[in-house]
Scaffold this motif. Sequence first.
Motif, PDB file in Angstrom:
ATOM      1  N   LYS A 103     -26.434  25.637  30.876  1.00  0.00           N
ATOM      2  CA  LYS A 103     -25.942  26.191  29.490  1.00  0.00           C
ATOM      3  C   LYS A 103     -25.647  25.109  28.684  1.00  0.00           C
ATOM      4  O   LYS A 103     -25.883  25.218  27.183  1.00  0.00           O
ATOM      5  CB  LYS A 103     -24.674  27.246  29.767  1.00  0.00           C
ATOM      6  CG  LYS A 103     -24.702  28.154  30.722  1.00  0.00           C
ATOM      7  CD  LYS A 103     -24.862  29.744  30.150  1.00  0.00           C
ATOM      8  CE  LYS A 103     -24.883  30.731  31.308  1.00  0.00           C
ATOM      9  NZ  LYS A 103     -25.784  31.885  30.894  1.00  0.00           N
ATOM     10  N   ALA A 118     -23.999  30.836  19.282  1.00  0.00           N
ATOM     11  CA  ALA A 118     -22.441  30.839  18.971  1.00  0.00           C
ATOM     12  C   ALA A 118     -22.032  29.469  18.888  1.00  0.00           C
ATOM     13  O   ALA A 118     -22.435  28.651  19.879  1.00  0.00           O
ATOM     14  CB  ALA A 118     -21.583  31.732  19.990  1.00  0.00           C
ATOM     15  N   VAL A 141     -15.629  33.257  24.937  1.00  0.00           N
ATOM     16  CA  VAL A 141     -16.343  33.218  25.954  1.00  0.00           C
ATOM     17  C   VAL A 141     -16.372  32.013  26.677  1.00  0.00           C
ATOM     18  O   VAL A 141     -16.696  30.920  26.167  1.00  0.00           O
ATOM     19  CB  VAL A 141     -17.801  33.686  25.730  1.00  0.00           C
ATOM     20  CG1 VAL A 141     -18.571  33.949  26.794  1.00  0.00           C
ATOM     21  CG2 VAL A 141     -17.738  34.907  24.891  1.00  0.00           C
ATOM     22  N   VAL A 153     -20.404  34.319  33.794  1.00  0.00           N
ATOM     23  CA  VAL A 153     -19.992  34.314  32.214  1.00  0.00           C
ATOM     24  C   VAL A 153     -18.795  35.079  32.355  1.00  0.00           C
ATOM     25  O   VAL A 153     -18.827  36.434  32.848  1.00  0.00           O
ATOM     26  CB  VAL A 153     -20.926  34.933  31.284  1.00  0.00           C
ATOM     27  CG1 VAL A 153     -20.537  35.350  29.943  1.00  0.00           C
ATOM     28  CG2 VAL A 153     -22.260  33.981  31.462  1.00  0.00           C
ATOM     29  N   VAL A 155     -16.373  37.212  29.607  1.00  0.00           N
ATOM     30  CA  VAL A 155     -16.101  37.350  28.083  1.00  0.00           C
ATOM     31  C   VAL A 155     -14.689  37.832  27.908  1.00  0.00           C
ATOM     32  O   VAL A 155     -14.046  39.012  28.314  1.00  0.00           O
ATOM     33  CB  VAL A 155     -17.089  38.763  27.415  1.00  0.00           C
ATOM     34  CG1 VAL A 155     -16.426  38.931  26.167  1.00  0.00           C
ATOM     35  CG2 VAL A 155     -18.281  38.212  27.715  1.00  0.00           C
ATOM     36  N   GLU A 185     -17.571  29.259  24.269  1.00  0.00           N
ATOM     37  CA  GLU A 185     -18.236  29.608  22.953  1.00  0.00           C
ATOM     38  C   GLU A 185     -17.440  30.806  22.082  1.00  0.00           C
ATOM     39  O   GLU A 185     -16.823  31.573  22.754  1.00  0.00           O
ATOM     40  CB  GLU A 185     -19.702  29.841  23.271  1.00  0.00           C
ATOM     41  CG  GLU A 185     -20.007  30.946  23.959  1.00  0.00           C
ATOM     42  CD  GLU A 185     -21.685  31.041  24.227  1.00  0.00           C
ATOM     43  OE1 GLU A 185     -22.416  30.177  24.005  1.00  0.00           O
ATOM     44  OE2 GLU A 185     -21.859  32.409  24.019  1.00  0.00           O
ATOM     45  N   GLU A 186     -17.778  30.700  20.944  1.00  0.00           N
ATOM     46  CA  GLU A 186     -17.462  31.804  20.291  1.00  0.00           C
ATOM     47  C   GLU A 186     -17.825  33.159  20.582  1.00  0.00           C
ATOM     48  O   GLU A 186     -18.958  33.300  21.279  1.00  0.00           O
ATOM     49  CB  GLU A 186     -18.018  31.548  18.956  1.00  0.00           C
ATOM     50  CG  GLU A 186     -17.935  32.565  17.473  1.00  0.00           C
ATOM     51  CD  GLU A 186     -19.017  32.135  16.409  1.00  0.00           C
ATOM     52  OE1 GLU A 186     -19.014  32.665  15.476  1.00  0.00           O
ATOM     53  OE2 GLU A 186     -19.963  31.235  16.773  1.00  0.00           O
ATOM     54  N   PHE A 187     -16.969  34.251  20.384  1.00  0.00           N
ATOM     55  CA  PHE A 187     -17.417  35.456  20.947  1.00  0.00           C
ATOM     56  C   PHE A 187     -18.242  36.040  19.706  1.00  0.00           C
ATOM     57  O   PHE A 187     -17.771  35.903  18.462  1.00  0.00           O
ATOM     58  CB  PHE A 187     -16.203  36.314  20.986  1.00  0.00           C
ATOM     59  CG  PHE A 187     -16.552  37.829  21.074  1.00  0.00           C
ATOM     60  CD1 PHE A 187     -16.819  38.479  22.166  1.00  0.00           C
ATOM     61  CD2 PHE A 187     -16.245  38.870  19.960  1.00  0.00           C
ATOM     62  CE1 PHE A 187     -16.952  39.976  22.335  1.00  0.00           C
ATOM     63  CE2 PHE A 187     -16.498  40.199  20.118  1.00  0.00           C
ATOM     64  CZ  PHE A 187     -16.817  40.663  21.455  1.00  0.00           C
ATOM     65  N   LEU A 188     -19.393  36.622  20.092  1.00  0.00           N
ATOM     66  CA  LEU A 188     -20.346  37.275  19.097  1.00  0.00           C
ATOM     67  C   LEU A 188     -20.045  38.924  19.257  1.00  0.00           C
ATOM     68  O   LEU A 188     -20.379  39.315  20.411  1.00  0.00           O
ATOM     69  CB  LEU A 188     -21.711  36.871  19.111  1.00  0.00           C
ATOM     70  CG  LEU A 188     -21.966  35.428  19.019  1.00  0.00           C
ATOM     71  CD1 LEU A 188     -23.362  35.002  19.311  1.00  0.00           C
ATOM     72  CD2 LEU A 188     -21.316  34.928  17.584  1.00  0.00           C
ATOM     73  N   LYS A 214     -25.804  45.963  31.140  1.00  0.00           N
ATOM     74  CA  LYS A 214     -25.203  44.909  32.200  1.00  0.00           C
ATOM     75  C   LYS A 214     -23.913  45.533  32.871  1.00  0.00           C
ATOM     76  O   LYS A 214     -23.596  45.325  33.892  1.00  0.00           O
ATOM     77  CB  LYS A 214     -24.773  43.817  31.274  1.00  0.00           C
ATOM     78  CG  LYS A 214     -25.904  42.779  30.876  1.00  0.00           C
ATOM     79  CD  LYS A 214     -26.030  41.302  31.480  1.00  0.00           C
ATOM     80  CE  LYS A 214     -27.198  40.710  31.347  1.00  0.00           C
ATOM     81  NZ  LYS A 214     -27.638  40.421  29.996  1.00  0.00           N
ATOM     82  N   MET A 273     -28.101  38.468  20.509  1.00  0.00           N
ATOM     83  CA  MET A 273     -27.057  39.588  19.683  1.00  0.00           C
ATOM     84  C   MET A 273     -27.429  39.614  18.601  1.00  0.00           C
ATOM     85  O   MET A 273     -27.442  38.781  17.701  1.00  0.00           O
ATOM     86  CB  MET A 273     -25.573  38.991  20.110  1.00  0.00           C
ATOM     87  CG  MET A 273     -24.421  39.664  19.560  1.00  0.00           C
ATOM     88  SD  MET A 273     -24.229  41.143  20.738  1.00  0.00           S
ATOM     89  CE  MET A 273     -23.179  40.305  21.954  1.00  0.00           C
ATOM     90  N   LEU A 283     -27.837  34.397  22.580  1.00  0.00           N
ATOM     91  CA  LEU A 283     -26.791  34.171  23.576  1.00  0.00           C
ATOM     92  C   LEU A 283     -26.922  33.247  24.772  1.00  0.00           C
ATOM     93  O   LEU A 283     -26.139  32.712  25.446  1.00  0.00           O
ATOM     94  CB  LEU A 283     -26.496  35.702  24.381  1.00  0.00           C
ATOM     95  CG  LEU A 283     -26.000  36.856  23.461  1.00  0.00           C
ATOM     96  CD1 LEU A 283     -25.492  38.033  24.248  1.00  0.00           C
ATOM     97  CD2 LEU A 283     -24.493  36.085  22.810  1.00  0.00           C
ATOM     98  N   GLU A 284     -28.465  33.502  25.150  1.00  0.00           N
ATOM     99  CA  GLU A 284     -28.788  32.567  26.180  1.00  0.00           C
ATOM    100  C   GLU A 284     -30.343  32.799  26.399  1.00  0.00           C
ATOM    101  O   GLU A 284     -31.059  33.591  25.863  1.00  0.00           O
ATOM    102  CB  GLU A 284     -28.364  33.395  27.649  1.00  0.00           C
ATOM    103  CG  GLU A 284     -28.718  34.793  27.998  1.00  0.00           C
ATOM    104  CD  GLU A 284     -28.665  35.057  29.401  1.00  0.00           C
ATOM    105  OE1 GLU A 284     -28.504  34.397  30.236  1.00  0.00           O
ATOM    106  OE2 GLU A 284     -28.976  36.334  29.730  1.00  0.00           O
TER     107      GLU A 284
HETATM  108  P1  AMP Z   1     -25.578  35.249  29.347  1.00  0.00           P
HETATM  109  O1  AMP Z   1     -25.590  35.060  31.001  1.00  0.00           O
HETATM  110  O2  AMP Z   1     -25.164  33.949  28.543  1.00  0.00           O
HETATM  111  O3  AMP Z   1     -26.491  35.961  28.622  1.00  0.00           O
HETATM  112  O4  AMP Z   1     -24.138  36.267  29.326  1.00  0.00           O
HETATM  113  C1  AMP Z   1     -23.961  37.299  30.172  1.00  0.00           C
HETATM  114  C2  AMP Z   1     -23.378  38.614  29.047  1.00  0.00           C
HETATM  115  O5  AMP Z   1     -22.232  37.995  28.673  1.00  0.00           O
HETATM  116  C3  AMP Z   1     -24.177  38.705  27.761  1.00  0.00           C
HETATM  117  O6  AMP Z   1     -25.332  39.706  28.181  1.00  0.00           O
HETATM  118  C4  AMP Z   1     -23.521  39.257  26.999  1.00  0.00           C
HETATM  119  O7  AMP Z   1     -22.979  40.838  27.130  1.00  0.00           O
HETATM  120  C5  AMP Z   1     -22.069  38.556  27.328  1.00  0.00           C
HETATM  121  N1  AMP Z   1     -21.790  37.660  26.233  1.00  0.00           N
HETATM  122  C6  AMP Z   1     -22.426  36.051  26.686  1.00  0.00           C
HETATM  123  N2  AMP Z   1     -22.165  35.345  25.618  1.00  0.00           N
HETATM  124  C7  AMP Z   1     -21.622  36.136  24.744  1.00  0.00           C
HETATM  125  C8  AMP Z   1     -20.949  35.818  23.275  1.00  0.00           C
HETATM  126  N3  AMP Z   1     -20.926  34.644  22.792  1.00  0.00           N
HETATM  127  N4  AMP Z   1     -20.409  36.759  22.652  1.00  0.00           N
HETATM  128  C9  AMP Z   1     -20.121  38.013  23.236  1.00  0.00           C
HETATM  129  N5  AMP Z   1     -20.757  38.356  24.351  1.00  0.00           N
HETATM  130  C10 AMP Z   1     -21.456  37.450  25.046  1.00  0.00           C
END
Ligand code: AMP
Length: 423
Positions: A103, A118, A141, A153, A155, A185-188, A214, A273, A283-284
Amino acid sequence: MKILVVGSGGREHALAWKLAQSDKVQMVYVAPGNGGTARDVRLQNVAITELDALADFVEKEHIALTVVGPEVPLAAGIVNLFRARGLKIFGPTREAAQLESSKDFAKAFMQRHGIPTAKYQTFTEAAAAHAYVDANGAPIVIKADGLAAGKGVVVAMTLEEAHAAVDHMLADNKFGDAGARIVIEEFLAGEEASFIVMVDGKHVLPLATSQDHKRLQDQDQGPNTGGMGAYSPAPIITPSLHARVMREIINPTVQGMAKDGIVFTGFLYAGLMIDAQGNPRTLEFNCRMGDPETQPIMSRLKSDLVTVMEHAVNGTLDQVELDWDRRTAVGVVMAAAGYPDDPKKGDRIDGIPADTPECVSFHAGTKIDANGALVTSGGRVLCVVGLGDSVRMAQKQAYETVDKIHFDGMQFRRDIGWRGLKH
Ligand code: AMP
Ligand code: GLY
């Protein structure tokens, strides 16, 4: 020709199922495969997982092309190894797979190349991480740096949760090396979508859009999972947003990797997002197809996937135009009792009807036991994909089949595709 698909999930069943429909194909081997790939015509399981042994098998069987499903062999360098041995394979190298396997790598990459994401900071020391949490407040997050099978992860809606997550990952070392470094990281806020493309090193070919679900329970309640269902297309991705994601996220990513000296090949999956104003942020990244997104996406693909894969490994994806079924596909995951924490195995699965043009049951955590019975063998057991002229009609097709299937303690959501109904 012969093809090898690496992996054992619902994604791999869907890829193998689609590849096997090609007139060019004699056999699709799946390593190690599951109970569904064991039974399908023109699919054959091979009980090999070790990378060198896979390459030996490909040489011995004169397999023309290998397609990799999961992230773990990619991060372990299966593409580097196969290429070094002169074998054709579609996927990213170990170096390119860092977009998913670290990440911190992905965040630094996005920042360096101006790709919207973010705000973040990376930590190895708990005290500094706690101070950052206090300074920024909740929601916030917390992410383990390395591969954590979708569990890395948190949140955090409150400061307490955030501090607990920091301690869990950094102090208690819960994820081992994967969590020795964390990204905060910042919450989106907004709506998520899965944007998946194929990359041949130079050209980018977008696949149909999709949305994953999810959380374990209806209305997005309960714990996060690997994905309880997905549907395609995702109407939130309008044509203009599609163009913007290509311009602001996908193309700069492929070009940025090349500039950094890492040629990207393989599936590239941007988890987006989209905020209330319609702005997309990343987000990823995943450097593979999504599971369960693959199941509805492959159900809609009309083009010959083998031909597409040949172009992908030969660097000619610019010559491909994909043809999609105009219908919506809704894929409902049926998960084992105890999923996601501690899925129960060995339960007998009954009632899966024969596939039809409107409904296909893809297998994931299934196997054929010593008595020849189909039993559960993992968290996500099946993904039932229905096709219809609207989200509602596709749901109806999928749930009619789901309601015929039984295994003890099965869990599934009744609302897959609900966001699509809003649009
Ligand atoms: P990731 O593996 O990074 O996709 O994170 C898994 C899940 O966490 C995502 O599908 C989102 O639902 C949530 N998530 C990850 N990053 C954020 C963020 N910065 N803000 C809000 N939700 C997040
Ligand atoms: N469905 C989410 C993923 O494959 O990562």
